[in-house]
Motif scaffolding. Structure first.
Motif, PDB file in Angstrom:
ATOM      1  N   PRO A  21       0.815  -1.210   0.000  1.00  0.00           N
ATOM      2  CA  PRO A  21       0.000   0.000   0.000  1.00  0.00           C
ATOM      3  C   PRO A  21       0.853   1.267   0.000  1.00  0.00           C
ATOM      4  CG  PRO A  21      -0.767  -1.573   1.650  1.00  0.00           C
ATOM      5  CD  PRO A  21       0.553  -2.064   1.165  1.00  0.00           C
ATOM      6  N   GLN A  22       0.296   2.326  -0.536  1.00  0.00           N
ATOM      7  CA  GLN A  22       1.001   3.604  -0.555  1.00  0.00           C
ATOM      8  C   GLN A  22       0.979   4.254   0.824  1.00  0.00           C
ATOM      9  OE1 GLN A  22       2.667   4.997  -3.355  1.00  0.00           O
ATOM     10  NE2 GLN A  22       2.360   2.852  -3.956  1.00  0.00           N
ATOM     11  N   ARG A  23       2.010   5.010   1.120  1.00  0.00           N
ATOM     12  CA  ARG A  23       2.067   5.724   2.398  1.00  0.00           C
ATOM     13  C   ARG A  23       1.035   6.837   2.402  1.00  0.00           C
ATOM     14  NH1 ARG A  23       7.101   7.119   6.136  1.00  0.00           N
ATOM     15  NH2 ARG A  23       6.082   8.546   7.568  1.00  0.00           N
ATOM     16  N   CYS A  24       0.373   7.033   3.534  1.00  0.00           N
ATOM     17  CA  CYS A  24      -0.654   8.066   3.660  1.00  0.00           C
ATOM     18  C   CYS A  24      -0.032   9.448   3.477  1.00  0.00           C
ATOM     19  CB  CYS A  24      -1.325   7.983   5.027  1.00  0.00           C
ATOM     20  SG  CYS A  24      -2.201   6.436   5.343  1.00  0.00           S
ATOM     21  N   TYR A 276      -0.236   3.475   6.175  1.00  0.00           N
ATOM     22  CA  TYR A 276      -0.237   2.996   4.789  1.00  0.00           C
ATOM     23  C   TYR A 276      -1.633   2.580   4.355  1.00  0.00           C
ATOM     24  CZ  TYR A 276       4.818   3.174   4.676  1.00  0.00           C
ATOM     25  OH  TYR A 276       6.115   3.637   4.696  1.00  0.00           O
ATOM     26  N   GLY A 277      -1.891   2.735   3.052  1.00  0.00           N
ATOM     27  CA  GLY A 277      -3.204   2.392   2.527  1.00  0.00           C
ATOM     28  C   GLY A 277      -4.253   3.344   3.066  1.00  0.00           C
ATOM     29  N   ALA A 289       4.611   6.055  11.609  1.00  0.00           N
ATOM     30  CA  ALA A 289       4.610   5.050  10.554  1.00  0.00           C
ATOM     31  C   ALA A 289       6.037   4.731  10.116  1.00  0.00           C
ATOM     32  CB  ALA A 289       3.813   5.562   9.358  1.00  0.00           C
ATOM     33  N   PRO A 290       6.291   3.497   9.653  1.00  0.00           N
ATOM     34  CA  PRO A 290       7.613   3.161   9.108  1.00  0.00           C
ATOM     35  C   PRO A 290       7.938   4.048   7.912  1.00  0.00           C
ATOM     36  CG  PRO A 290       6.282   1.191   9.440  1.00  0.00           C
ATOM     37  CD  PRO A 290       5.370   2.356   9.617  1.00  0.00           C
ATOM     38  N   GLN A 291       9.212   4.257   7.669  1.00  0.00           N
ATOM     39  CA  GLN A 291       9.625   5.095   6.549  1.00  0.00           C
ATOM     40  C   GLN A 291       9.300   4.443   5.210  1.00  0.00           C
ATOM     41  OE1 GLN A 291      10.864   8.286   6.862  1.00  0.00           O
ATOM     42  NE2 GLN A 291      10.196   7.894   8.972  1.00  0.00           N
ATOM     43  N   SER A 292       9.278   3.124   5.193  1.00  0.00           N
ATOM     44  CA  SER A 292       8.903   2.402   3.979  1.00  0.00           C
ATOM     45  C   SER A 292       8.048   1.211   4.372  1.00  0.00           C
ATOM     46  CB  SER A 292      10.143   1.930   3.219  1.00  0.00           C
ATOM     47  OG  SER A 292      10.927   1.062   4.016  1.00  0.00           O
ATOM     48  N   TYR A 293       7.253   0.741   3.410  1.00  0.00           N
ATOM     49  CA  TYR A 293       6.371  -0.381   3.716  1.00  0.00           C
ATOM     50  C   TYR A 293       7.203  -1.638   3.958  1.00  0.00           C
ATOM     51  CZ  TYR A 293       2.302  -3.412   3.603  1.00  0.00           C
ATOM     52  OH  TYR A 293       1.317  -4.314   3.943  1.00  0.00           O
ATOM     53  N   PRO A 294       6.909  -2.387   5.029  1.00  0.00           N
ATOM     54  CA  PRO A 294       7.702  -3.579   5.346  1.00  0.00           C
ATOM     55  C   PRO A 294       7.686  -4.596   4.218  1.00  0.00           C
ATOM     56  CG  PRO A 294       6.318  -2.966   7.195  1.00  0.00           C
ATOM     57  CD  PRO A 294       5.873  -2.136   6.037  1.00  0.00           C
ATOM     58  N   GLY A 306      10.518  -6.327   7.217  1.00  0.00           N
ATOM     59  CA  GLY A 306      11.437  -5.278   6.799  1.00  0.00           C
ATOM     60  C   GLY A 306      10.885  -3.930   7.160  1.00  0.00           C
ATOM     61  N   GLY A 307      11.227  -2.939   6.344  1.00  0.00           N
ATOM     62  CA  GLY A 307      10.748  -1.603   6.630  1.00  0.00           C
ATOM     63  C   GLY A 307      11.771  -0.845   7.444  1.00  0.00           C
ATOM     64  N   SER A 308      11.617   0.449   7.455  1.00  0.00           N
ATOM     65  CA  SER A 308      12.545   1.287   8.203  1.00  0.00           C
ATOM     66  C   SER A 308      11.762   2.195   9.112  1.00  0.00           C
ATOM     67  CB  SER A 308      13.386   2.133   7.230  1.00  0.00           C
ATOM     68  OG  SER A 308      14.177   3.059   7.940  1.00  0.00           O
ATOM     69  N   ASN A 309      12.059   2.167  10.392  1.00  0.00           N
ATOM     70  CA  ASN A 309      11.329   2.959  11.365  1.00  0.00           C
ATOM     71  C   ASN A 309      12.305   3.399  12.445  1.00  0.00           C
ATOM     72  OD1 ASN A 309       9.616   3.998  13.353  1.00  0.00           O
ATOM     73  ND2 ASN A 309       7.986   2.578  12.832  1.00  0.00           N
ATOM     74  N   ASP A 310      12.352   4.688  12.717  1.00  0.00           N
ATOM     75  CA  ASP A 310      13.262   5.209  13.732  1.00  0.00           C
ATOM     76  C   ASP A 310      12.989   4.623  15.107  1.00  0.00           C
ATOM     77  OD1 ASP A 310      14.448   6.765  11.811  1.00  0.00           O
ATOM     78  OD2 ASP A 310      13.238   8.548  12.265  1.00  0.00           O
ATOM     79  N   ASN A 311      11.771   4.067  15.305  1.00  0.00           N
ATOM     80  CA  ASN A 311      11.396   3.553  16.614  1.00  0.00           C
ATOM     81  C   ASN A 311      11.658   2.059  16.749  1.00  0.00           C
ATOM     82  OD1 ASN A 311       9.900   5.985  17.826  1.00  0.00           O
ATOM     83  ND2 ASN A 311       8.947   5.766  15.826  1.00  0.00           N
ATOM     84  N   ASN A 312      12.208   1.414  15.722  1.00  0.00           N
ATOM     85  CA  ASN A 312      12.323  -0.034  15.749  1.00  0.00           C
ATOM     86  C   ASN A 312      13.202  -0.559  16.869  1.00  0.00           C
ATOM     87  OD1 ASN A 312      10.576  -0.468  13.684  1.00  0.00           O
ATOM     88  ND2 ASN A 312      12.123  -0.726  12.099  1.00  0.00           N
TER      89      ASN A 312
END
Length: 416
Positions: A21-24, A276-277, A289-294, A306-312
């Motif tokens: 899905p696309q990021r909001c 997303y979506g 939200a993650p920087q990219s879809y997992p 996967g995905g990139s999130n500063d909070n991971n």
């Protein structure tokens, strides 16, 4: 030429599928209900009144009741309720475009739930009146429901005019940190704070059509927040394992829906990642939200996230209070030995490797009622209503009590 175009379209479709899905483009923020002003509560009351007049409250109650056995007791519990509360929010926004469902962090008042200001006469309302249990104050005061028959909205606290203690933030923290599968986390949450709040409020909330009480929405928004914290803690945005509503869980499973509240045929994967979506919201307690879809595709039992999130790399606790989270983490690290810490709170890091420092020397107590109150059991009727395995429920309660006992017998002092 037509063949080339067809191949190009197929490749594009495949690429879109792989990207997910696309990021909001815009995000709404669900706030802690404790932070709402009286004006905020009044705005919510106005929307609920209009929705009830138009039959929406009873529609949500009826649909939840009819889907009950399919969305409880299995891993579909989380994605269904995420989508369900989102649909309520979307419909409410047709009455007020600024409407956002707040979340009720029930761990904040776990010691004396009935004293929570959110259960005040100008917010969700107090106990129902004696006799018929009708709710006569709060944002749904004197509301009349039509499902399953004409009746007043009811509330009946589980301990007279008080409510038995709920689950402490530390118990939920342990679940968030130790459960490595969604199936396990779902079970622990559903058998603990989920049931405790429903039973504590009673009345409408102790039925299959509990969604007629707005308490249902703010409660499940909080459970959704806890799931989101768990997803970020383990970087498991697309993990959907165990059993779904129709057999082995798969991200391609269609979310159960009822004609009274259509969910557009959405599948599980469509709601797995906030931001997303069409899942365009987050929580004021973080994370975003993650920087990219997992990555990981759409299969069930997905463990390669996967995905990139500063909070991971962050570990979240059961509480939404950032300062208390810090005090909880430091207190537990300084009070438990490495074995207990690694077993119950691995996300809080290493300890000083001391023996568990106990109150009253080595004195232990198995009685419920230490500095952190022990959680209540689910009632036999609630267990039967949901089709739970009573032995698994009892085992989960025993484990929760063990967490409390270990903390109470150490030098840990809860900040909550």
């Amino acid at each position: 030429m037509k063949l080339v175009i067809s191949l190009a379209l197929a490749a594009c479709a495949s690429l879109t599928c792989a990207q997910g899905p696309q990021r909001c483009t815009s995000m709404r923020v669900r706030r802690n209900a404790a932070s709402l002003s009286q004006r905020d509560w009044q705005s919510i009351a106005n929307v609920l009144s209009q929705m009830n007049d138009d039959g929406w409250m009873s529609r949500f109650g009826a649909s939840h009741d009819r889907l009950f056995s399919r969305v409880h007791g299995n891993t579909c519990f989380f994605p269904f309720h995420r989508r369900y509360v989102l649909e309520f929010e979307n419909i409410a926004r047709t009455y007020d475009p600024n409407f956002v469902v707040p979340y009720w962090d029930a761990t904040e008042s776990f010691r004396d739930p009935a004293a929570d200001s959110i259960l005040g006469s100008t917010a969700l309302g107090t106990n129902g009146q004696s006799g018929d249990g009708c709710l006569t104050n709060g944002i749904q005061a004197n509301a009349q429901m039509t499902y399953p028959n004409q009746h007043c909205l009811r509330r009946a606290f589980d301990n007279g005019n008080s409510i038995n203690p709920w689950y402490a933030p530390e118990i939920i923290s342990s679940y968030i940190q130790t459960d490595t599968s969604l199936a396990s986390f779902r079970e622990n949450i559903e058998y603990s704070i989920h049931g405790a709040v429903h039973l504590g409020l009673g009345g409408e909330m102790d039925t299959g059509y509990a969604a007629q009480d707005f308490s249902f929405m703010v409660h499940h928004a909080n459970l959704d927040r806890l799931w989101w914290d768990w997803q970020n803690t383990h970087n498991s945005f697309l993990m959907y394992d165990g059993t779904g509503s129709n057999g082995p869980a798969s991200l391609s499973d269609r979310i159960p829906e009822d004609s009274s509240v259509p969910l557009n045929g959405d599948n599980v994967e469509s709601v797995m990642v906030l931001g997303y979506g069409n899942v365009c919201y987050t929580y004021d307690s973080g994370p975003g939200a993650p920087q990219s879809y997992p990555s990981g595709g759409s299969g069930g039992n997905n463990r390669e996230q996967g995905g990139s999130n500063d909070n991971n790399n962050q570990v979240f606790s059961g509480s939404s209070n950032v300062e208390n989270r810090r005090l909880e983490s430091e207190g537990i690290q300084n009070s438990l030995d490495s074995n207990a810490l690694n077993r119950l709170f691995p996300g809080f890091g290493g300890s000083r490797n001391q023996s568990v420092r106990r109150r009253d020397s080595e004195k232990k107590t198995s009685e419920c009622g230490g500095p952190i109150p022990f959680p209540p059991r689910l009632t036999p009727s609630w267990i039967k209503m949901h089709g739970y395995d009573a032995k698994r429920v009892e085992s989960a309660h025993k484990n929760a009590c063990e967490i409390v006992e270990i903390l109470n017998n150490s030098t840990y002092s809860s900040p909550y």
